[in-house]
Structure formats: structure tokens, C-alpha cells
Design a protein around this motif. Structure first.
Motif, PDB file in Angstrom:
ATOM      1  N   SER A 173       0.834  -1.206   0.000  1.00  0.00           N
ATOM      2  CA  SER A 173       0.000   0.000   0.000  1.00  0.00           C
ATOM      3  C   SER A 173       0.871   1.260   0.000  1.00  0.00           C
ATOM      4  O   SER A 173       0.571   2.239  -0.685  1.00  0.00           O
ATOM      5  CB  SER A 173      -0.924   0.014   1.219  1.00  0.00           C
ATOM      6  OG  SER A 173      -1.869  -1.034   1.139  1.00  0.00           O
ATOM      7  N   LEU A 204      -6.146   3.706  -0.194  1.00  0.00           N
ATOM      8  CA  LEU A 204      -4.840   3.299   0.331  1.00  0.00           C
ATOM      9  C   LEU A 204      -4.598   3.896   1.711  1.00  0.00           C
ATOM     10  O   LEU A 204      -4.053   3.230   2.602  1.00  0.00           O
ATOM     11  CB  LEU A 204      -3.733   3.739  -0.631  1.00  0.00           C
ATOM     12  CG  LEU A 204      -3.677   3.018  -1.973  1.00  0.00           C
ATOM     13  CD1 LEU A 204      -2.668   3.698  -2.892  1.00  0.00           C
ATOM     14  CD2 LEU A 204      -3.334   1.555  -1.789  1.00  0.00           C
ATOM     15  N   ARG A 207      -6.437   1.929   4.182  1.00  0.00           N
ATOM     16  CA  ARG A 207      -5.824   0.616   4.357  1.00  0.00           C
ATOM     17  C   ARG A 207      -4.586   0.683   5.241  1.00  0.00           C
ATOM     18  O   ARG A 207      -4.279  -0.253   5.990  1.00  0.00           O
ATOM     19  CB  ARG A 207      -5.440   0.031   2.990  1.00  0.00           C
ATOM     20  CG  ARG A 207      -4.883  -1.385   3.052  1.00  0.00           C
ATOM     21  CD  ARG A 207      -4.439  -1.866   1.689  1.00  0.00           C
ATOM     22  NE  ARG A 207      -5.549  -1.959   0.739  1.00  0.00           N
ATOM     23  CZ  ARG A 207      -5.397  -2.291  -0.538  1.00  0.00           C
ATOM     24  NH1 ARG A 207      -4.194  -2.547  -1.010  1.00  0.00           N
ATOM     25  NH2 ARG A 207      -6.455  -2.349  -1.328  1.00  0.00           N
TER      26      ARG A 207
END
Length: 410
Positions: A173, A204, A207
Motif C-alpha cells: 500500500s 490506500l 488501508r
């Protein structure tokens, strides 16, 4: 006993710094790593300052070979279109974070230490200038706005991303986030009509860890004694002071500045008392992270430059840009800090969205990804100078140059 030569000296420095940071690079461990006595080492190179200069000289020579290879590639390509510039910049940063990891760790440790240890600056100046010259030449070939290069913003961007790359290169990521950043940078930073990268950026960032989760875990660990089971019952009154002192020292001197004796002296208690609640250095780091995360969250809520300055004053001098950089360097040696580093990298620049919206209303396309690109350059630039008026002025100049760039004025 034969005196060690430059390459051997550099290899030994690599091993020590990767394991223990620049603080571990003292005469005795270095001599032991080289298999010689301290006397042999000092007879060959001189005192500490001379040895540090020799290490930096050997590192610069080693680095020059690698950079010359990229220069040949750049010379063959001529002017760089945005897509090509972004791809090359990412490739170079990836190389410096992986196969060049030890060299980059040494570079960043010296750069960081030079912000408080002026005796290292003469030794490091040549190597630092060499790297900046390479990246400034790269920017010229990519037609990046000259004011961004001249003020040090572009050099700062590379430095910040290199620090995060060393800590997070194994995180897919993060690598995608870095790619989005350099692509947006060379495309002019602002979002286009079809801002698919903005959507991907948001995904992202989530995440890599939401702010609330990072803050909650860091704070819980600090209060619980970092899972040691030794800190029980209600927290003593000095716990908040200790956490603040840890945050300040982490920002100012990195992880090596966090010792029980130093923190205890800062808040006026016995170091044995502090050690009971925070038994290990890791516990001090987690306490400092909890404090830093709280200030970063507060900075995100600011909607003006005055608000950011007020937040900093309320933080008793804790600069989130210096703190997050120090945490990234610490995570190179302490992988357990990678999650906190990922959070700080993901949310870097969130405060600037509100600031830009207020001060640059005429500029279109300033989204969170754009703000993060600008913030990374300011973060890196901040960490190339000692705290003080000169650093504040340099960052203000870079901020103004970035604002003109976003308005399309240069």
C-alpha cells in the motif's frame, strides 16, 4: 596490525548504523567491527570528527558510482515527460530503499544528526551536496518549477520519501501511495478532471491505518506499560508529562535521545520511578508516539496558518514534521513501529487541505493527494536544518513557492 581502508570502514559503519543507528557508531564498536584496536583506528584516521569525515567520504564515493549510472540513463533520455519522470524517480527511490538500504540509512542518520550536532556538518556537507545536485539535475530535466528546486522543497520531498521508503518498502500500500505521489507531482500536483488517483489515494490511506485506530492502540500501550504488565492501577500524575517529554525528545533527537535518565531529568523524577511504569525504551517510544499522534490529529483540525502555529505553540515545541520523520528512522531499526509510521505517512498533509482551501481559493484541484505531495517536501526540508528561525523561514519560503506553483504562477 594493518589499518582499515575506506571500503572496509564504510562496510563496518553500515553494519553498525543499520543495527544501532549513528549513536552506535563510536570508536570502540567501530574498531571491533574492523578487527583492529582503537589505537590503530585513530592512528590511521585521527579523532572522531576525522573518522566521521572518512566514513562520509567513502560513502560519497560509493554513492557517486550509483548516481553516475542513473546520470547516464538520464543523459540518454533527454528532457523527461511527466510520466517518464515519475517512473524514474520512483525507480531510483526504490533502489535506494532496497539494494541501497544501508547506504541510505547511513545518509539519513547523518542528515538527522546534523540538525543537533554541528560537529558532524563539515563531514556530511560534501555527500549531502552531491545527492542534492543529482536530484536538482533530475528536476531540471523533468521541467519541475525552478522555485521548488531552488528553495529546497524538491530535495525535501526526496528525503522524506526516502525515509518512509526505508521503513515501509515491504508495504504494498505504501509503494502504491508513493507511486501516486510522484505521478501527481510531475503532473502538476493538482487533481485532473478524472481524479481516479484521488479515489485510490483515499482507499490506500484507509488501508494503511485510520488515525483513531493508531491513536487508540498507541495510547493504550503507553498506559498499559507496552504489554509488560508492570504498569497497573491509576496512572501517576507525571505520566502525561513523561509522554510529552518522550514526544519532544523523539522529535528532537530520534529514538537514541530516549533514555530513562534523560526523560526522568526532564520531568524531575527519579529514573527508577520512571522505569517502573515504562520499563523499556520501547515503552518510552510508544508513550512518545501517543503524544505525537494527538498533536498530529490536532494539527489536522487547524484551518489556517495561524491555527497551525497556535497548535505548535500549544505542543510546547513539538513539531509533527520532525516527530514523524524521527519515527520513520526509528522504524528502520524497530520494525514494530512500521504500523505507526504507515499511519503518519498516510495522513501526512491532511491539515494542509483546509489551509489551502482558505488561502488559495482560486486554485482548483487541491485535494488530499495534492496536499500530501506538498507536505512531504516541507517535511523533508524541515529535517535538513536545526530547529529555529532559519528553518521556519526556509519552510515558509517553500510553502509560498508551492502556493504559487499550485496557482499556476511558477
Amino acid at each position: 596490525m594493518r589499518a582499515p581502508q575506506g571500503e572496509a570502514l564504510l562496510a563496518a559503519a553500515f553494519r553498525i548504523v543499520v543495527a544501532d543507528g549513528l549513536a552506535g557508531l563510536t570508536l570502540r564498536p567501530l574498531a571491533q567491527a574492523l578487527g583492529v584496536s582503537v589505537t590503530v583506528l585513530t592512528n590511521r584516521y585521527g579523532g572522531r570528527a576525522d573518522i566521521m569525515a572518512a566514513i562520509c567520504g567513502a560513502a560519497a564515493a560509493h554513492d557517486a558510482v550509483l548516481l553516475d549510472g542513473w546520470r547516464e540513463t538520464l543523459a540518454a533520455l533527454g528532457p523527461l515527460p511527466p510520466v517518464v519522470a515519475a517512473g524514474l524517480a520512483e525507480a531510483i527511490l526504490e533502489e535506494q530503499s532496497t539494494s541501497g538500504r544501508a547506504l541510505s540509512a547511513l545518509y539519513l542518520e547523518f542528515l538527522h544528526a546534523c540538525t543537533w550536532d554541528e560537529t558532524l556538518r563539515p563531514a556530511f556537507a560534501g555527500w549531502a551536496g552531491q545527492r542534492r545536485a543529482f536530484w536538482d539535475d533530475f528536476a531540471g530535466r523533468a521541467a519541475l518549477a525552478p522555485p521548488l528546486v531552488a528553495c529546497g522543497w524538491w530535495s525535501g520531498y526526496v528525503i522524506a520519501e526516502l525515509a518512509y521508503g526505508l521503513a515501509l518498502e515491504g508495504d504494498a500500500s505504501y509503494r502504491m501511495l508513493r507511486r501516486l505521489g510522484v505521478q501527481r507531482l510531475f503532473a502538476g500536483a493538482v487533481a485532473g478532471l478524472e481524479a481516479a488517483d484521488s479515489i485510490l489515494f483515499g482507499l490506500l490511506r484507509e488501508r494503511m491505518g485510520a488515525a483513531e485506530e493508531a491513536d487508540t492502540e498507541a495510547g493504550a500501550e503507553a498506559e498499559a506499560g507496552a504489554e509488560t504488565g508492570t504498569s497497573k492501577g491509576r496512572a501517576p500524575a507525571w505520566s502525561a508529562q513523561a509522554a510529552r517529554a518522550c514526544g519532544l525528545r523523539l522529535a528532537a533527537r530520534g529514538i537514541d535521545g530516549l533514555t530513562h535518565r534523560a526523560i526522568a531529568a526532564d520531568i524531575g523524577i527519579a529514573h527508577t520511578t520512571l522505569s517502573y511504569r515504562f520499563p523499556t525504551q520501547r515503552d518510552l517510544v510508544i508513550a512518545g508516539l501517543a503524544c505525537i499522534a494527538g498533536h498530529i490529529r490536532a494539527a489536522v483540525e487547524a484551518d489556517s496558518l495561524a491555527g497551525l502555529q497556535r497548535r505548535r505553540a500549544e505542543a510546547d515545541g513539538l513539531d509533527p514534521a520532525r516527530a514523524s520523520f524521527a519515527v520513520a528512522l526509528a522504524a528502520v531499526r524497530l520494525p514494530e513501529l512500521a504500523r505507526q509510521t504507515a499511519y503518519m505517512r498516510a495522513w501526512r498533509g491532511s491539515n494542509l487541505v483546509n489551509v489551502f482551501a482558505r488561502y488559495l481559493p482560486e486554485a482548483r484541484g487541491i485535494d488530499a493527494l495534492c496536499a500530501q505531495v506538498i507536505s512531504l517536501g516541507l517535511t523533508g526540508l524541515t529535517n535538513t536544518m536545526p530547529p529555529g528561525a532559519d528553518a521556519e523561514e526556509a519552510v515558509a519560503t517553500a510553502y509560498a513557492a508551492a502556493g504559487r506553483w499550485l496557482r499556476g504562477a511558477g
